[in-house]
Design a protein around this motif. Structure first.
Motif, mmCIF file in Angstrom:
data_model
loop_
_atom_site.group_PDB
_atom_site.id
_atom_site.type_symbol
_atom_site.label_atom_id
_atom_site.label_comp_id
_atom_site.label_asym_id
_atom_site.label_seq_id
_atom_site.Cartn_x
_atom_site.Cartn_y
_atom_site.Cartn_z
ATOM 1 N N VAL A 48 0.853 -1.181 0.000
ATOM 2 C CA VAL A 48 0.000 0.000 0.000
ATOM 3 C C VAL A 48 0.894 1.238 0.000
ATOM 4 N N ARG A 49 0.563 2.189 -0.857
ATOM 5 C CA ARG A 49 1.297 3.444 -0.944
ATOM 6 C C ARG A 49 0.308 4.600 -0.891
ATOM 7 N N ALA A 50 0.794 5.772 -0.524
ATOM 8 C CA ALA A 50 -0.106 6.908 -0.312
ATOM 9 C C ALA A 50 0.431 8.160 -0.980
ATOM 10 N N LEU A 51 -0.493 8.930 -1.551
ATOM 11 C CA LEU A 51 -0.181 10.194 -2.217
ATOM 12 C C LEU A 51 -1.025 11.296 -1.598
ATOM 13 N N LEU A 52 -0.380 12.345 -1.127
ATOM 14 C CA LEU A 52 -1.064 13.519 -0.570
ATOM 15 C C LEU A 52 -1.002 14.636 -1.595
ATOM 16 N N LEU A 53 -2.154 15.196 -1.933
ATOM 17 C CA LEU A 53 -2.195 16.197 -2.993
ATOM 18 C C LEU A 53 -1.909 17.606 -2.490
ATOM 19 N N THR A 54 -2.637 18.082 -1.476
ATOM 20 C CA THR A 54 -2.454 19.458 -1.020
ATOM 21 C C THR A 54 -1.632 19.506 0.265
ATOM 22 N N ASP A 55 -1.241 20.726 0.623
ATOM 23 C CA ASP A 55 -0.389 20.885 1.800
ATOM 24 C C ASP A 55 -1.172 20.965 3.109
ATOM 25 N N GLY A 56 -2.501 21.022 3.044
ATOM 26 C CA GLY A 56 -3.309 21.055 4.261
ATOM 27 C C GLY A 56 -3.204 22.347 5.048
ATOM 28 N N GLY A 57 -2.671 23.391 4.432
ATOM 29 C CA GLY A 57 -2.354 24.591 5.191
ATOM 30 C C GLY A 57 -3.448 25.621 5.325
ATOM 31 N N PHE A 58 -4.670 25.303 4.899
ATOM 32 C CA PHE A 58 -5.734 26.309 4.912
ATOM 33 C C PHE A 58 -6.772 26.064 6.001
ATOM 34 N N SER A 59 -6.545 25.092 6.864
ATOM 35 C CA SER A 59 -7.592 24.746 7.834
ATOM 36 C C SER A 59 -7.728 25.782 8.951
ATOM 37 N N HIS A 60 -6.654 26.523 9.249
ATOM 38 C CA HIS A 60 -6.706 27.503 10.349
ATOM 39 C C HIS A 60 -5.995 28.788 9.923
ATOM 40 N N ALA A 69 3.193 27.985 7.505
ATOM 41 C CA ALA A 69 4.357 27.114 7.355
ATOM 42 C C ALA A 69 4.394 26.050 8.449
ATOM 43 N N ARG A 70 4.093 26.456 9.685
ATOM 44 C CA ARG A 70 4.085 25.485 10.771
ATOM 45 C C ARG A 70 2.949 24.486 10.599
ATOM 46 N N LEU A 71 1.775 24.980 10.205
ATOM 47 C CA LEU A 71 0.628 24.091 10.037
ATOM 48 C C LEU A 71 0.885 23.077 8.933
ATOM 49 N N VAL A 72 1.468 23.518 7.830
ATOM 50 C CA VAL A 72 1.789 22.600 6.740
ATOM 51 C C VAL A 72 2.719 21.496 7.221
ATOM 52 N N ALA A 73 3.766 21.871 7.937
ATOM 53 C CA ALA A 73 4.713 20.875 8.441
ATOM 54 C C ALA A 73 4.038 19.917 9.426
ATOM 55 N N GLU A 74 3.201 20.473 10.296
ATOM 56 C CA GLU A 74 2.525 19.641 11.295
ATOM 57 C C GLU A 74 1.569 18.663 10.632
ATOM 58 N N ARG A 75 0.842 19.136 9.641
ATOM 59 C CA ARG A 75 -0.139 18.260 9.000
ATOM 60 C C ARG A 75 0.534 17.150 8.190
ATOM 61 N N LEU A 76 1.688 17.425 7.610
ATOM 62 C CA LEU A 76 2.418 16.374 6.913
ATOM 63 C C LEU A 76 2.884 15.312 7.903
ATOM 64 N N THR A 77 3.371 15.753 9.061
ATOM 65 C CA THR A 77 3.782 14.803 10.102
ATOM 66 C C THR A 77 2.592 13.978 10.576
ATOM 67 N N GLU A 78 1.451 14.629 10.781
ATOM 68 C CA GLU A 78 0.245 13.918 11.205
ATOM 69 C C GLU A 78 -0.182 12.895 10.154
ATOM 70 N N THR A 200 -4.376 18.520 14.780
ATOM 71 C CA THR A 200 -4.709 19.887 14.367
ATOM 72 C C THR A 200 -6.151 19.997 13.879
ATOM 73 N N GLN A 201 -6.726 18.874 13.471
ATOM 74 C CA GLN A 201 -8.106 18.879 12.974
ATOM 75 C C GLN A 201 -9.114 18.482 14.044
ATOM 76 N N PHE A 212 -11.070 25.099 11.120
ATOM 77 C CA PHE A 212 -11.792 23.845 10.906
ATOM 78 C C PHE A 212 -11.528 22.864 12.038
ATOM 79 N N THR A 213 -12.588 22.209 12.484
ATOM 80 C CA THR A 213 -12.470 21.116 13.447
ATOM 81 C C THR A 213 -13.432 20.016 13.035
ATOM 82 N N LEU A 214 -12.948 18.793 12.997
ATOM 83 C CA LEU A 214 -13.815 17.661 12.685
ATOM 84 C C LEU A 214 -14.889 17.521 13.752
ATOM 85 N N ALA A 215 -16.126 17.422 13.324
ATOM 86 C CA ALA A 215 -17.234 17.270 14.268
ATOM 87 C C ALA A 215 -17.187 15.880 14.896
ATOM 88 N N PRO A 216 -17.411 15.784 16.211
ATOM 89 C CA PRO A 216 -17.381 14.464 16.865
ATOM 90 C C PRO A 216 -18.321 13.455 16.216
#
Length: 235
Positions: A48-60, A69-78, A200-201, A212-216
């Motif tokens: 199994v392999r994974a591809l991430l398209l966007t940087d995820g940096g627009f959620s907050h 820049a910090r959010l992008v790095a954090e979301r990639l780590t997550e 972060t989500q 943005f926050t994921l609803a429970p």
């Protein structure tokens, strides 16, 4: 709107030819939409392999604690931590870094080119990505370029936001696609760890009330399952 949902059939993960690639427009899409399937495939020893398209940096966008820049790095780590919880190691991941929230404004030919380059490491025999009308602009913009980048692969569209936000016309019609279902079952714990990796989500960014926050309820629905997949009927 389940009234337009084709009658789903159980999906046997071992019928999917490999390598299997999962494409996520945002970090966390794959954990929410197909985490149990990824865990089942990895547990069975499938590639199994994974591809991430966007940087995820627009959620907050209003956070000072998490500037972009910090959010992008954090979301990639997550993202990589969540995939590791499902059995997908970091060396089998690729991230394109396209702009979160603006994938529809990217040149589809360039997105296709970048995806082809990523897939070249192990051309996909199966591609998992959000269903073509999953109700998020980035999800919808991913379908065309990615399916073009792996012509000949088996393509299954997974549902992320359909249950919460989908209109009747967003769901596939019976003549349009086959529907598959996968019980979360024994892989619920792994899927829960993968979702939990996306802190972060889930509320850890506290200085952007409009972020943005994921609803429970959405998280519970994703963890309880079943997962839904749609495979277009040629015609």
């Amino acid at each position: 709107m389940l009234s337009v949902l084709p009658a789903p059939r159980p999906l046997d993960p071992l019928t999917l030819p490999g390598p299997v690639w999962v494409a996520a427009p945002h970090p966390d899409d794959e954990a929410l939409g197909c985490g149990a399937l990824l865990a089942a495939l990895a547990a069975a020893g499938r590639e199994v392999r994974a591809l991430l398209l966007t940087d995820g940096g627009f959620s907050h966008p209003g956070s000072r604690e998490f500037p972009r820049a910090r959010l992008v790095a954090e979301r990639l780590t997550e993202w990589r931590a969540g995939l590791a919880a499902l059995g997908v190691p970091p060396q089998r991941t690729r991230a394109l870094g396209l702009p979160d929230g603006a994938l529809e404004r990217c040149d589809p030919a360039e997105v296709e080119r970048l995806a082809r380059a990523a897939f070249a490491a192990a051309p996909p025999a199966t591609l998992l990505l959000p269903w073509r009308r999953d109700p998020h602009p980035d999800h919808r913009a991913a379908w065309g370029p990615l399916t073009a980048a792996c012509a000949g692969a088996r393509v299954l569209g997974y549902a992320v936001w359909l249950a919460e936000r989908g209109a009747g016309t967003d769901w596939p019609a019976p003549a349009e696609a086959r529907a598959w279902t996968l019980a979360v079952g024994e892989h619920r714990a792994a899927k829960a760890r993968a979702v939990a990796a996306h802190a972060t989500q889930l509320g850890c960014v506290t200085d952007d009330p409009g972020g943005f926050t994921l609803a429970p309820g959405m998280v519970r629905r994703a963890l309880d399952g079943p997962e839904l997949y749609f495979e277009e009927i040629p015609g």
